[in-house]
Structure formats: structure tokens, C-alpha cells
Design an enzyme around this catalytic site. Structure first.
Site, PDB file in Angstrom:
ATOM      1  N   THR A 342       0.839  -1.192   0.000  1.00  0.00           N
ATOM      2  CA  THR A 342       0.000   0.000   0.000  1.00  0.00           C
ATOM      3  C   THR A 342       0.877   1.246   0.000  1.00  0.00           C
ATOM      4  O   THR A 342       2.038   1.183   0.371  1.00  0.00           O
ATOM      5  CB  THR A 342      -0.872   0.014   1.283  1.00  0.00           C
ATOM      6  OG1 THR A 342      -1.573  -1.216   1.380  1.00  0.00           O
ATOM      7  CG2 THR A 342      -1.851   1.153   1.299  1.00  0.00           C
ATOM      8  N   GLY A 424       1.216  -1.591   4.831  1.00  0.00           N
ATOM      9  CA  GLY A 424       1.657  -2.711   5.618  1.00  0.00           C
ATOM     10  C   GLY A 424       0.613  -3.734   5.993  1.00  0.00           C
ATOM     11  O   GLY A 424       0.686  -4.305   7.081  1.00  0.00           O
ATOM     12  N   GLY A 425      -0.379  -3.977   5.144  1.00  0.00           N
ATOM     13  CA  GLY A 425      -1.334  -5.036   5.418  1.00  0.00           C
ATOM     14  C   GLY A 425      -1.959  -4.919   6.789  1.00  0.00           C
ATOM     15  O   GLY A 425      -2.421  -3.858   7.201  1.00  0.00           O
TER      16      GLY A 425
END
Length: 527
Positions: A342, A424-425
Site C-alpha cells: 500500500t 503494511g497489510g
């Protein structure tokens, strides 16, 4: 209280922060021409899709929070693509493909989000050709390949699933891009030129749309021409939670914004007990576990979430979760984890408009399928769906997938404002909570709050392990104490990119500050 400021009493400073300096440069260029924060963000969003193509592209999704002084809450935009309407090819599958055409299950909503943001901004007046010119310049003139980009290219190639279109663009003549190489993407530049001339809707209903549909069909994607044409972004009501002295905002389902807010609310209820760095880390880690335990059963498309989702930010639920945290003992882990790549960016214009924005294609390079003659990859967000019948996140026609993306914003009772976020998920809620607690509650500067050692529980981009990872500099300080409390962790190098690329802008009303993450190639600037 928010909503009481007079714009002429505020500082006219402008600010921008992004995980790549070229995006910051583009945003500032628009702001210095008198553009709004929304317009600056569109320009930067286009640029970062050129210079950080492994982290995002115009073939992905985005989410926005936009606050104008005087408004009680920020405008929230959900630009999440929906699943294809014809999913018959997936009816007997037991596993979703992560790369290739079969992974291209969901629409690309980000361009629709840009258009909606501009439409919702009454002060936006710059020509689209002006906003997209920096992206065109970088795509046609070339960028210098970063270590991050080169590592992501190599990772996709090493998987052995890279489509030929990916190899042609990112490993021409079997030579993968390497740090320091000059990389030009004239096809992407031409795509932006067409959008500048014909308007952003051309992406869905014009010549660009035709190229996209031809490519999707050729690669075996279930997305039809009608699916693509009907892509839209929605203005939604943001989620909010009241903490001591401020209100925090985030995006509703399908994003994990509810979990970011849950974590902060739990920490607010227990923070008076904190006396050390180990206490703070333990509290945030355990609050994360309390929140993530519910994720598989409450988070999905907003039309399919259960009643428990709507109660998730109630005082009763938040207090119950906070009370269950044992400050002397770590709860067992892991729970199911999710990946995600992202970019998060923030902007403030001279009139005080403040933006928190996030854009993604899910895994590094998404599906890895490059749209022929258009220069960008399509997302693989659809792999976050479940193939289990009855699962709240079950893959169904027209459904939005569970999303890791969630831009954040805080409005203080005294009128101050904070725009913040990270890539970062599932690390996003954790890093948001860490950044926020250090800056708001522990007295660190914005730069310190982001730069100091961090941890990650679960997985983020480029990683496959579900364990607790702690950067070496922080591990030296708190590792022994966390072990005593029962945490199983491993040390990773300091200033590690797996911890995400965080950023923030703080607006005190009289002065603006901004920061970006030293783990990225970014820049933050206030003028």
C-alpha cells in the site's frame, strides 16, 4: 471544538508527505500553484503509481478522508472495486489464484475515487492536464529504480508465476530491474495523457477502458465490459470513536478501520497504567489481538457484515476488550493473517483542507498482469475473499472484498488535527496505534513517533510469518521484558521496511508539522 475555526485565523502553511519523494514533490507543486489538498493528492497518487509501481497502481483501489475546517467530520470516500458478476469459473475451485488473469477478480476503483474526490471539492479548479503532468513527466522521462522496487520485482519472478506481460515490462531480456537502473514506462505515460485529454471517466468508458477490457479478456479475467463500466466510488459515513480530548476517524467496512479504532480505544482506556516502553508495546500488541480475534467473523462487504460489526465501537464492547487485557501475560497467537502492499499519503492546503489517502493493489504488483499498451498492473484484491460457503467474506458476484486499507484522521476538541496512516497489510492498525500513542499520549515529536523502533504482529508485505517481529533497536530495550510476559518474538534489523511506510501531518491551527518514514524513500515537507 472542531467546526469553530475561521479559515482566515489559521496558518496558510501547506504540507505534503509521501513514501516516495517524487510524489511529495508533485503534491507540493500543485499546492504551490494554489491547488487544493484534494487536487494535490490526485497529482501525487498518479505520480506514486509511476515511481512505486510495486506498491500501488491505477489498477487498484483507494480510500479517502478529507477534512475542511468548520466541518464536524471528514468526508469519507470508498473507492473499492467489486467482484465480477459472472463467477461461474470459480464455483468448483478450492483455492484462489494469487497471480495471473484468474486473480483479476475485482474492479479497479481508485480512478473513480480520484474523480469523486474532485467532484466533492467545491474549490477544485485546476485542469486535469495540470494534475497529471508530473506523472506523465516521470513515466516518459524515467525513474531511478529503488531497492524496494528491485526487491519486489525479484520476489515476483522468484515465485515462478510471473505473466509474460510482467516480464516484458520489469525484466526485459530476462534482466530484472536493479537498484539504480533508469526505468521508463511510456505506455503508462500515454495512458495518463489520454486521461488528461478525455477525463478520468475514460478509464471506465473510453479508449483506455477498451484497452483494459481487451487485456482482461485475453488474460482470462472474469471481469466483463459492463463490470468495468459500472465501477464507482461511494461517499460513505466514516467510523468514529471518542477518546480523551479528541475524536478518531477511519473508513467503515470493507476496510479494517474498525480494528484500528478498536485498538486505539482499548489503549485509551488502559494508558494511565503505562510506565515503560515495554508496557506500551505490550498493551498495543494485546489490544491488537483482542480486536483481530473478531476479524474473521465481523469484517466483510458492508452489506453482509453481522450486527456484531455495528456494535464493535460501542462503549460496552470496547470496555470489555480493554478489561480482558492482562498486562502481565501475553495472549496466545497467531490468528489468520493477511498480506498487503500500500501507499499512504497526507496533504494540507493553504485554506486548511486536510487529506488522509491510501491506495493499493494488495500484494506487491497485485496480480502481476500488466494491461497491454497501458503500462500498469491489475490488482489481486479478490484473493482476500473466501471460497467457503456461508463465510461472511465468501466470494459472490458484485461483492466488495475484505480490505486492509484504512486511512486515519483525528480531530481534537481544541481544534487541532492529525492526518496519519501507513502501508503494511494488517500492520496498518498496529503502526497507526503506535504512531498515535507516541505522538498524542507519550509526547514524542511526529518524526520520533514514526522513526523509533517498531514491531509487527502477523504478516505484512513481502513476509510470510505470523509471529511477533521487533526491530533490533527496540528489542534491545524491551525484548527481555516481553519474553517475561510470555511473548514469542524474533528480532529483525532496525529501520526495516516490513514495518511499513508511515507518515503524518499535524495541524495545530497556528503551525503545521509533517513527517515521513525513514523506512521508505519518502519526504515530508511544510512550506
Amino acid at each position: 471544538m472542531p467546526g469553530t475555526w475561521e479559515s482566515d485565523a489559521m496558518t496558510q502553511q501547506i504540507a505534503f508527505t509521501a513514501p516516495h519523494w517524487a510524489a511529495t514533490e508533485a503534491g507540493l507543486e500543485i499546492l504551490q500553484r494554489g491547488g487544493t489538498a484534494t487536487e494535490a493528492m490526485v497529482a501525487a497518487a498518479a505520480v506514486i503509481s509511476v515511481v512505486y509501481p510495486h506498491m500501488n497502481s491505477i489498477g487498484g483501489d483507494s480510500f479517502w478522508l478529507v477534512h475542511t475546517p468548520g466541518d464536524e467530520a471528514p468526508l469519507a470516500i470508498d473507492a473499492c472495486g467489486r467482484a465480477a458478476t459472472n463467477l461461474s469459473a470459480y464455483s468448483k475451485k478450492t483455492q484462489l489464484k494469487s497471480r495471473g488473469g484468474e486473480a483479476c477478480i475485482t474492479q479497479a476503483g481508485t480512478i473513480a475515487g480520484w474523480q469523486t474526490a474532485l467532484d466533492q471539492d467545491p474549490r477544485a479548479s485546476l485542469e486535469l492536464s495540470v494534475l497529471l503532468e508530473p506523472a506523465i513527466r516521470w513515466a516518459e522521462g524515467g525513474i531511478i529504480v529503488t531497492q524496494s522496487l528491485a526487491d519486489a520485482v525479484r520476489k515476483v519472478l522468484d515465485e515462478g508465476q510471473a505473466p509474460e506481460s510482467f516480464r516484458e515490462l520489469y525484466a526485459p531480456d530476462d534482466k530484472p530491474l536493479a537498484p539504480g537502473d533508469k526505468f521508463m514506462n511510456p505506455a503508462l505515460g500515454a495512458t495518463f495523457r489520454t486521461l488528461a485529454e478525455n477525463g478520468l471517466r475514460d478509464f471506465y468508458q473510453g479508449s483506455v477502458a477498451q484497452r483494459i477490457q481487451q487485456a482482461l479478456k485475453a488474460m482470462g479475467s472474469p471481469l466483463s465490459e459492463q463490470d468495468h463500466r459500472q465501477t464507482q466510488a461511494d461517499v460513505v459515513t466514516p467510523l468514529s470513536v471518542s477518546l480523551t480530548g479528541l475524536r478518531c476517524f477511519n473508513l467503515p467496512a470493507p476496510t479494517q478501520g474498525v480494528h484500528s479504532l478498536q485498538i486505539l480505544a482499548q489503549v485509551d482506556r488502559r494508558r494511565s497504567e503505562m510506565t515503560s516502553k515495554a508496557d506500551w508495546a505490550h498493551l498495543i500488541i494485546e489490544a491488537t489481538k483482542q480486536s483481530f480475534a473478531d476479524r474473521p467473523v465481523i469484517l466483510a462487504d458492508p452489506h453482509t457484515v453481522p450486527s456484531a460489526y455495528h456494535d464493535a465501537l460501542s462503549d460496552a464492547v470496547l470496555q470489555s476488550k480493554a478489561d480482558r487485557i492482562d498486562m502481565e501475560r501475553a495472549r496466545e497467537w497467531p490468528f489468520p493473517s493477511e498480506l498487503g502492499d500500500t501507499v499512504w499519503m497526507g496533504a494540507r492546503d493553504a485554506s486548511g483542507q486536510l487529506v488522509s489517502f491510501i491506495q493499493s493493489i494488495y500484494w506487491e504488483f497485485g496480480s502481476a498482469n500488466v494491461i497491454e499498451d497501458a503500462g500498469f498492473v491489475w490488482n489481486n484484491r479478490g484473493i482476500s475473499f473466501s471460497l467457503d460457503a456461508g463465510d461472511i467474506n465468501e466470494l459472490l458476484p458484485g461483492k466488495k472484498p475484505r480490505h486492509t486499507l484504512n486511512p486515519a484522521m483525528a480531530l481534537y476538541d481544541n481544534g487541532q488535527r492529525l492526518s496519519y496512516g501507513t502501508m503494511g497489510g494488517e500492520g496498518q492498525p498496529q503502526t497507526q496505534a503506535t504512531l498515535f500513542s507516541r505522538f498524542v499520549w507519550q509526547g514524542a515529536s511526529l518524526s520520533q513517533a514514526i522513526a523509533e523502533g517498531r514491531w509487527l504482529l502477523g504478516r505484512t508485505w513481502g513476509d510470510v510469518d505470523d509471529d511477533l517481529k521487533i526491530e533490533a533497536d527496540l528489542a534491545d530495550e524491551i525484548g527481555e521484558e516481553l519474553t517475561r510476559r510470555g511473548h514469542r518474538w524474533r528480532q529483525v534489523p532496525a529501520c526495516n521496511e516490513m514495518m511499513g511506510h508511515a507518515g503524518a501531518i499535524f495541524d495545530s491551527g497556528s503551525e503545521v508539522s509533517a513527517a515521513t518514514d525513514p523506512r521508505s524513500d519518502g519526504r515530508a515537507e511544510v512550506v
